[in-house]
Enzyme design. Structure first.
Site, PDB file in Angstrom:
ATOM      1  NE  ARG A 332      37.306  37.319  44.373  1.00  0.00           N
ATOM      2  CZ  ARG A 332      36.104  36.915  43.954  1.00  0.00           C
ATOM      3  NH1 ARG A 332      35.930  36.538  42.689  1.00  0.00           N
ATOM      4  NH2 ARG A 332      35.087  36.873  44.770  1.00  0.00           N
ATOM      5  CD  GLU A 735      35.561  42.565  41.906  1.00  0.00           C
ATOM      6  OE1 GLU A 735      36.537  42.903  42.572  1.00  0.00           O
ATOM      7  OE2 GLU A 735      34.821  41.616  42.206  1.00  0.00           O
TER       8      GLU A 735
END
Length: 787
Positions: A332, A735
């Site tokens: 990621r 997030e």
């Protein structure tokens, strides 16, 4: 409310279709009153069954060593100690690797791989007795070479904990070679302790015929269930894991909660008594993984106008002693190493390095924020090299349309709004005027310097492990019209349960007193995914909606037949159920449906569409959609002490059609402060022996109330429903806001750049602690090239 500059805080308006306090508006957190009153029960508040044993782990005092002998006789002799357990007492497999690598023993056997690794566990009648006893263990070690950081891992050729990833598009060598201008550099990004208020804790209670009930502070009840079953060598149907609420998680309880749950279950199984493990804060910080720290090398080609031509990056991470979730975390980081910018020719590579430190793990953003820091450093470098305002460079390189909308992993960005968000926020917060004011102030200020920066965020939403993009729910409607909702997500303060209540309320036209959420349990909803990757509301909301609509369809069919109207004439509303010209109470409908033998219970299920990902090729569509936003931070630094203060923050964030504006704004505010803390004051320090020195509040600095921005404006993007079919067209808000903290690091860098007339990129590493600020300031004053 406005701040005096015409920049208003978000509030629901009629034009948004949001009713304050309604089923789709700012309903208060379902446990808010209990939180304030202190009556919200966490695991340590629960009544303990008679005879409950208290557990304390015995931790290694070496970073890497062979265990030559482990003498626990003195431990066993302490008054109150009931038992001391080692790996030899585990009936199943001594493994809790969440990714099946087989490299994470629950209890060390012949070798320890980091300072603080559990070797045994003491069970006693009181926690104090267990803590006194654990110190009496006699361990003989044979020290082995210890690798503690990225530099040592590279020098020693340390093995990788996961396969390295490469994402590329175009010809990066040719792009760099033909670029009008080119530069290279390195940015170091520190790790971060989760510092949840409720530490790791689990209570295990044995039942009949091998049953085990575990109440755990875990973000992933199904994984904890599987780990306990694995360790105890029994099927999952004998293990139930329950979570009512957590006192914070931030990713630190996605995999790290498993050790406490498994050890508690082990002792409960061996003794037939309830067993509880609540880690002391020092032990918690010493044992558990943190955010990965990175060393990122970049090579970028660009034009005189600040347009990026090619980017080559290598992202190396300290992963710790086992794989844990390092693979997907570092993947990621690559996914977000472009942030909101298009790289024409690009190659991104990862180095997940094994070290003899805690096994780093999931943390809010899951590697994405580290990648964004690298992207923003590239933008900053180009701005200084060309003499352009960094905001101008950001706008010129933002994802657009046609040939400027493909990511390094070949996903088409269909909805980029960065090019519109950045100038809109700049206009609302008067960025140009304030930037000029900062420079004027700095010209006459010998000791204080101001800096300002705007940074965007483009954050992909979905688990990159495709199979995790699923969720289940169980909804019951009772004959009195009350509704009980259960789903696979976990509540850690973020308001997920509140949003799930709102889904049922909105669909059935009910009030808050009619819908009740229950504890998450593997006994009701099986095979759930972790509450992580910002997907809690997306996945579970759609599963709850599916369950509610199944029941609603049955009720509609019954009502239409019972009152002889068309099904299209049955409508659920806050004032009751409209059946033709009648308006009847929901409770009356459910009572009549019961007598007609209509099922009013349903399972719901959802899986995210459109996504696919090939980890071997680094290509695919790993994300269902992107969440966007932009933040402007203004700071002041003290050149005598290195102290930094955040004067003002303005955030414009894309939450789609927000499920709950109040909760979402709270998440944005909290995420920003946590992100700013990571990049400025939170510093992890290990000594040469591999011992974590910042292991308690006395040595590890998280942001305090006084560290919050003096002026803090947060606004949700108006009239921006999600283009994809999500729960009521909302977007994830877990997030993405964390990344807004990067604007603070860039603002500090802008302040430091004033020391040489804004000619040189300060190349400020994170965290920008007072010591780091003073070191960079000294370098900038003397005109030394960045290290």
């Amino acid at each position: 409310m406005a701040d005096g500059n015409g920049f208003a805080n978000a509030s629901p308006t009629a034009g948004d279709g949001i009713v304050p306090g309604g089923a789709s508006g700012s309903l208060r957190h379902e446990s808010a009153a209990m939180h304030v009153q202190g009556s919200a029960a966490y695991i340590d508040d629960l009544p303990e069954p008679r005879g409950t044993l208290h557990l304390v782990p015995g931790l290694s005092t070496r970073a890497h060593a062979r265990i030559l002998s482990l003498d626990l006789e003195a431990v066993r002799q302490v008054d109150g100690v009931v038992g001391v357990y080692t790996a030899a007492d585990i009936p199943g497999d001594n493994q809790i690797s969440p990714v099946g690598k087989g490299d994470e023993p629950l209890l060390a056997t012949t070798e320890v791989s980091f300072y603080g690794q559990p070797m045994f566990v003491v069970a006693a009648t009181t926690r104090g007795a267990a803590r006194r006893a654990v110190r009496l263990a006699k361990v003989e070690y044979e020290d082995l070479p210890a690798i503690l950081n990225v530099a040592e891992a590279r020098a020693a050729g340390s093995p990788l904990v996961w396969r390295p990833m490469e994402m590329k598009r175009g010809d990066v060598e040719a792009g760099l070679g033909h670029a009008p201008r080119r530069l290279s550099g390195r940015v170091t990004v520190g790790g971060q302790e989760h510092f949840y208020l409720e530490g790791q804790v689990a209570l295990a209670r044995p039942g009949e015929e091998g049953e085990m009930h575990v109440t755990s502070s875990t973000q992933h009840p199904t994984e904890t269930q599987h780990m306990v079953a694995h360790v105890l060598d029994r099927p999952a149907n004998l293990v139930t894991v329950e979570v009512r609420r957590m006192g914070g998680g931030f990713g630190g309880k996605e995999t790290q909660a498993n050790a406490c749950a498994c050890l508690a279950a082990l002792v409960a199984d061996r003794t037939g008594r309830a067993a509880k493990m609540r880690l002391d804060r020092d032990d918690d910080m010493t044992m558990t993984g943190k955010r990965h720290d990175f060393v990122i090398d970049y090579d970028v080609g660009f034009t005189d106008e600040g347009r990026i031509v090619a980017v080559d990056m290598v992202l190396a991470a300290r992963c710790g002693w086992s794989a844990d979730l390092s693979g997907p975390v570092i993947d990621r980081a690559l996914f977000h190493a472009d942030n909101a910018y298009f790289y024409p020719d690009v190659r991104l590579r990862s180095e997940p390095l094994r070290t003899n430190t805690q096994s780093n793990t999931a943390y809010r953003g899951f590697g994405g924020p580290q990648g964004v820091v690298a992207a923003e450093r590239v933008i900053e470098e180009i701005a200084f090299a060309t003499g352009l305002d960094p905001l101008e460079v950001r706008q010129r390189n933002a994802y657009g349309t046609h040939d400027r909308n493909v990511t390094p992993y070949n996903m088409v960005v269909e909805d980029s709004i960065t090019a519109e968000l950045l100038p809109e926020l700049a206009r609302r917060c008067h960025y140009v005027k304030r930037r000029q004011a900062c420079r004027a102030f700095n010209a006459d200020s010998p000791y204080l310097r101001r800096g300002i920066a705007i940074t965007p965020v483009k954050f992909g939403i979905s688990f990159t492990a495709t199979h995790y993009n699923q969720a289940g729910a169980l909804v019951h409607v009772y004959t009195d019209g009350s509704v009980q909702v259960n789903h696979g997500g976990t509540e850690m303060g973020q308001g997920l349960h509140t949003k799930m209540v709102q889904v049922a309320m909105r669909e059935l036209g009910l009030g808050t007193d009619q819908v009740r959420i229950t504890a998450t349990t593997t006994g009701k909803v099986p095979n759930t995914s972790a509450t992580a990757a910002s997907s809690g509301a997306d996945l579970n909301g759609m599963a709850v909606l599916d369950a509610v609509r199944r029941i609603k369809r049955r009720l509609v069919e019954f009502a239409a037949a019972h009152w002889n109207v068309g099904e299209d004439e049955v409508r659920f509303a806050p004032d009751g159920v409209h059946v033709g010209h009648r308006v009847i109470a929901f409770a009356h409908l459910t009572r009549q449906a019961y007598f007609a033998r209509v099922s009013m219970s349903a399972n719901g299920f959802y899986k995210t569409p459109k996504i696919s990902w090939n980890g071997d090729t680094g290509q695919g569509r790993p994300f269902y959609y992107f969440a966007y936003g932009a933040a402007c931070s203004e700071v002041v630094i003290d050149l005598l002490t290195g102290e930094m203060k955040i004067d003002r923050v303005d955030i414009l964030h894309d939450a789609g059609q927000s499920l709950n504006p109040a909760l979402d704004i709270g998440q944005i505010e909290g995420g920003f402060v946590q992100g700013a803390g990571w990049l400025t004051c939170e510093e992890l320090v290990w000594d040469k022996a591999g011992r974590l020195r910042t292991h308690a509040p006395s040595t590890y600095k998280i942001p305090a109330c006084s560290d919050r921005p003096r002026v803090f404006n947060v606004e949700l993007l108006e009239n921006a429903p999600n283009r994809e079919y999500t729960i009521f067209r909302s977007k994830a808000v877990g997030e993405p806001p964390f990344v807004h903290g990067v604007s603070v690091l860039q603002a500090v860098s802008d302040a430091l750049a004033s020391l040489d007339g804004y000619r040189t990129c300060p190349r400020l590493d994170a965290p920008a602690t007072p010591e780091m600020i003073l070191r960079v300031a000294e370098r900038m004053r003397h005109g030394n090239p960045p290290a």
